[in-house]
Design a protein around this motif. Structure first.
Motif, PDB file in Angstrom:
ATOM      1  N   ALA A 142      42.375  34.153  45.858  1.00 36.89           N
ATOM      2  CA  ALA A 142      40.588  33.829  46.129  1.00 36.89           C
ATOM      3  C   ALA A 142      40.441  34.887  46.158  1.00 36.89           C
ATOM      4  N   ALA A 143      40.410  36.170  46.668  1.00 30.17           N
ATOM      5  CA  ALA A 143      40.240  37.350  46.750  1.00 30.17           C
ATOM      6  C   ALA A 143      40.146  37.937  45.706  1.00 30.17           C
ATOM      7  N   HIS A 144      41.301  37.640  45.127  1.00 27.80           N
ATOM      8  CA  HIS A 144      41.161  38.439  43.682  1.00 27.80           C
ATOM      9  C   HIS A 144      39.906  37.898  42.053  1.00 27.80           C
ATOM     10  N   LYS A 155      31.819  41.262  46.634  1.00 27.22           N
ATOM     11  CA  LYS A 155      31.762  42.266  47.284  1.00 27.22           C
ATOM     12  C   LYS A 155      33.271  41.107  48.775  1.00 27.22           C
ATOM     13  N   VAL A 156      34.499  41.460  48.638  1.00 29.54           N
ATOM     14  CA  VAL A 156      35.628  40.881  49.985  1.00 29.54           C
ATOM     15  C   VAL A 156      35.929  41.624  49.946  1.00 29.54           C
ATOM     16  N   LEU A 157      36.264  40.758  51.305  1.00 32.88           N
ATOM     17  CA  LEU A 157      37.158  41.228  52.149  1.00 32.88           C
ATOM     18  C   LEU A 157      39.056  40.705  52.720  1.00 32.88           C
ATOM     19  N   GLY A 197      43.433  34.269  36.459  1.00 32.60           N
ATOM     20  CA  GLY A 197      44.183  34.082  38.040  1.00 32.60           C
ATOM     21  C   GLY A 197      45.027  35.116  37.575  1.00 32.60           C
ATOM     22  N   MET A 198      46.504  35.057  38.949  1.00 33.19           N
ATOM     23  CA  MET A 198      47.139  36.684  38.487  1.00 33.19           C
ATOM     24  C   MET A 198      48.502  35.865  38.521  1.00 33.19           C
ATOM     25  N   LEU A 228      45.888  44.013  43.952  1.00 37.97           N
ATOM     26  CA  LEU A 228      44.814  43.719  44.040  1.00 37.97           C
ATOM     27  C   LEU A 228      44.432  45.075  45.156  1.00 37.97           C
ATOM     28  N   GLU A 229      44.829  46.222  45.279  1.00 40.90           N
ATOM     29  CA  GLU A 229      44.256  47.740  45.067  1.00 40.90           C
ATOM     30  C   GLU A 229      43.585  47.567  44.217  1.00 40.90           C
ATOM     31  N   GLN A 230      44.119  47.911  43.058  1.00 41.32           N
ATOM     32  CA  GLN A 230      43.732  47.836  41.290  1.00 41.32           C
ATOM     33  C   GLN A 230      42.193  46.623  41.359  1.00 41.32           C
ATOM     34  N   THR A 231      42.183  46.174  42.265  1.00 43.69           N
ATOM     35  CA  THR A 231      40.991  45.624  41.934  1.00 43.69           C
ATOM     36  C   THR A 231      39.142  45.907  42.512  1.00 43.69           C
ATOM     37  N   PRO A 232      38.934  46.251  42.438  1.00 51.77           N
ATOM     38  CA  PRO A 232      37.372  46.416  42.118  1.00 51.77           C
ATOM     39  C   PRO A 232      36.726  45.523  43.299  1.00 51.77           C
TER      40      PRO A 232
END
Length: 620
Positions: free
Chosen positions: A19-21, A29-31, A66-67, A110-114
């Motif tokens: 979902a976040a990705h 803008k996602v948290l 998706g990933m 996820l960390e590399q996803t802006p």
């Protein structure tokens, strides 16, 4: 301290990660809020992805952008295509994965996803204003605002872990349960229920005698999940198969009086198709053995997952019984199996977008909807993330039909039929499974994923190249003729009828005895030509030729059924005024508020006669 977010995703399991990705990749803008940053994308149960019908879902997630497929390929230690002896509708990819690498790869992705921010803390409450979610409140009392919230809480909502007569709060062993959200949602009018799942003991692989077990190798030519991945495994780790026996069963029965399943302490319903070992020997008392899969947890760890031995019996009973399994005589246990009971919300309270009917811009995905399995959770997270983004950016909802994807079947089943036990996907649930194969998920879905802004240009180009190659190959096979004298001797060797006149290569491929490898044997010139194409293109062309009539029938049926989906039902339609409807139909339709005639026809308790009456009232 916090900016205002477009989308907040609560929970970082398989549903939450997808979902976040998805929402972030599309521009929101996602948290991502999680209770523990170290357990993002944890494989809480077995270290594997895919399997029957689940493998199709992973490929569909991948085709949409998706990933799950990419992460599975990066962390894979074994690959098998299941059901190859059956038709291609049943072929299902499955991987054995390195548990630690799987979680690491997801976190790195996820960390590399802006656009993705992280926050480690329990979410206790939703901020709701005028029937719309506007943010979250954390355990420390922090308020974080958002236009949409996706809840992917897994087994954490009021989770209780059971091991024999012991029980304690927890979302997984060693992790605390999430509290507060269920109570708030119930106060807002949601209906909640309890479900149960379980996990087996983990053991030390160094203490097992593999010589007493049957070795299970990966495929000689291992495949991949992702349509982007080009480097299959060069080496693989084996799994092993062993069996329980009557001595194991007798030892387990000694603990039945202390079993939380049999003495009533567990109220939630467990998964029908993945029962605990005590449930198996109780329900299938006539069987004197059950299969056990011995699965490595990674490349370098000695930890082993004992698939088929899920249990919540006391740890001393587990230990005594497991040592009587062949090959486990000297086993050392790392941790016992346990059952976990948790809250879920019947998914009939959702729209097709996975947005809740009661609270606007609030989405549910994963085990909170009563499903089981990483794959089922991941695809729901993907759909919820896409739709949360689309809603806050005033774009059209994204809805997959039953004839589009297994994902469409899953969501349609959940919102129309609900579930009283953990829902698991099977090929038998899909009426269009010849169309929904694992080999053509890219041809079905990549264009839609690209249009959403989720699937990359590279994906689209790859899919278009494949589609064009298949089309060209089909046309050439239709035109290419072979002479009787050139191939009859080979046809005799293949135990198939000889020919009297020229026939096309396409006609020959329709024969069950002839596939692409046999076609290459028949004609050297044709063999040279076919070698220009990739394995995937050859396979796709062969399937389309052999199953042409069946595919055509299903496409026509899907088209016919699809026409019902085009008949919209007004949101404020009053079913109570139609006295000709059965009382059950009025009650169910009023509660479910289906968006289309097609959706209404799939609600349990609504008959074809009821559908005809509604269509008359709608002037159809």
């Amino acid at each position: 301290m916090f900016p205002d977010y477009d989308v907040i995703v609560v929970g970082a399991g398989h549903a939450g990660c997808e979902a976040a990705h998805a929402a972030a990749k599309m521009g929101s803008k996602v948290l991502l809020a999680t209770m523990n940053m170290n357990t993002i994308a944890q494989m809480s149960c077995n270290p594997a992805m895919g399997g029957v019908a689940k493998g199709q879902i992973v490929r569909e997630i991948d085709a949409l952008g998706g990933m799950s497929g990419i992460i599975s390929d990066k962390s894979m230690i074994q690959f098998r295509m299941l059901n190859k002896s059956k038709g291609p509708a049943m072929w299902s990819p499955r991987s054995q994965n390195d548990r630690m690498r799987f979680a690491e790869e997801w976190r790195l992705a996820l960390e590399q996803t802006p656009n993705v921010d992280f926050w480690q803390e329990m979410v206790r409450e939703l901020m709701v204003k005028d029937g719309r979610v506007v943010g979250i409140k954390t355990g420390m009392g922090l308020e974080i605002k958002a236009k949409a919230v996706v809840l992917t809480n897994g087994t954490f909502l009021n989770g209780i872990i059971h091991i024999g007569e012991k029980q304690f709060g927890g979302g997984r062993t060693g992790e605390k349960a999430a509290t507060g959200l269920t109570e708030q949602l119930v106060s807002l009018g949601f209906e909640a229920g309890r479900m149960k799942t379980g996990t087996p003991p983990r053991v030390d692989g160094r203490s097992l005698d593999y010589s007493k077990m049957e070795e299970q190798f990966g495929d000689e030519e291992p495949g991949c999940f992702s349509y982007l991945t080009t480097a299959p495994l060069k080496e693989q780790r084996s799994c092993y198969i062993t069996y329980t026996n009557t001595a194991v069963h007798e030892s387990l029965q000694e603990g039945f009086d202390r079993s939380p399943m049999f003495n009533g302490r567990i109220k939630g319903l467990g998964p029908r198709y993945c029962p605990s070992i005590e449930d198996k020997i109780n329900r299938f008392a006539e069987r004197d053995r059950h299969q056990i899969f011995v699965e490595p947890e990674g490349w370098n760890t000695v930890e082993i997952y004992v698939n088929g031995f899920s249990t919540s019996l006391p740890e001393d009973i587990q230990y005594k019984a497991i040592r009587k399994i062949e090959g486990f005589e000297n086993v050392k246990m790392f941790r016992p199996g346990y059952a976990i009971e948790y809250d879920f919300f019947p998914p009939t309270q959702l729209n097709q977008t996975l947005e809740t009917k009661l609270i606007e811009n609030l989405y549910f995905a994963g085990q909170i909807n009563g499903t089981t399995g990483y794959e089922e959770a991941g695809c729901q997270g993907l759909v919820a993330g896409i739709n949360a983004h689309n809603k806050v950016h005033e774009k059209d909802p994204f809805i997959l039909k039953r004839s589009d994807a297994y994902i469409g079947v899953l969501i349609d089943d959940l919102i129309n039929k609900g579930t009283e036990e953990p829902y698991r996907m099977f090929t038998s649930r899909a009426e269009f499974r010849i169309l929904l194969r694992q080999d053509n998920a890219d041809l079905r879905l990549t264009e839609a994923g690209h249009k959403l802004g989720l699937a990359s240009d590279e994906r689209l180009e790859k899919m278009i190249d494949k589609r064009n190659d298949v089309k060209r190959l089909l046309n050439d096979l239709k035109l290419k003729k072979v002479e009787p004298e050139a191939i009859n001797h080979t046809l005799e060797d293949l135990n198939t009828a000889t020919i009297r006149e020229k026939v096309s290569a396409m006609q020959l491929l329709k024969r069950p005895q002839i596939g692409m490898p046999e076609l290459m044997q028949l004609d050297s010139e044709l063999a040279q030509y076919l070698k220009k194409y990739s394995k995937e293109v050859l396979e796709q062309a062969e399937i389309q030729i052999k199953y042409d009539n069946y595919i055509d029938k299903e496409e026509k049926l899907a088209e016919k059924m699809g026409s019902l989906e085009n008949h919209r039902i007004p949101e404020d339609f009053d079913y109570h005024k139609i006295t000709a409807l059965s009382a059950e139909a009025r009650q169910k339709l009023h509660k479910m508020k289906p968006a289309t005639i097609g959706q209404a026809s799939r609600i349990s308790g609504v008959s074809p006669a009821d559908i005809s009456i509604i269509m008359i009232y709608l002037g159809r």
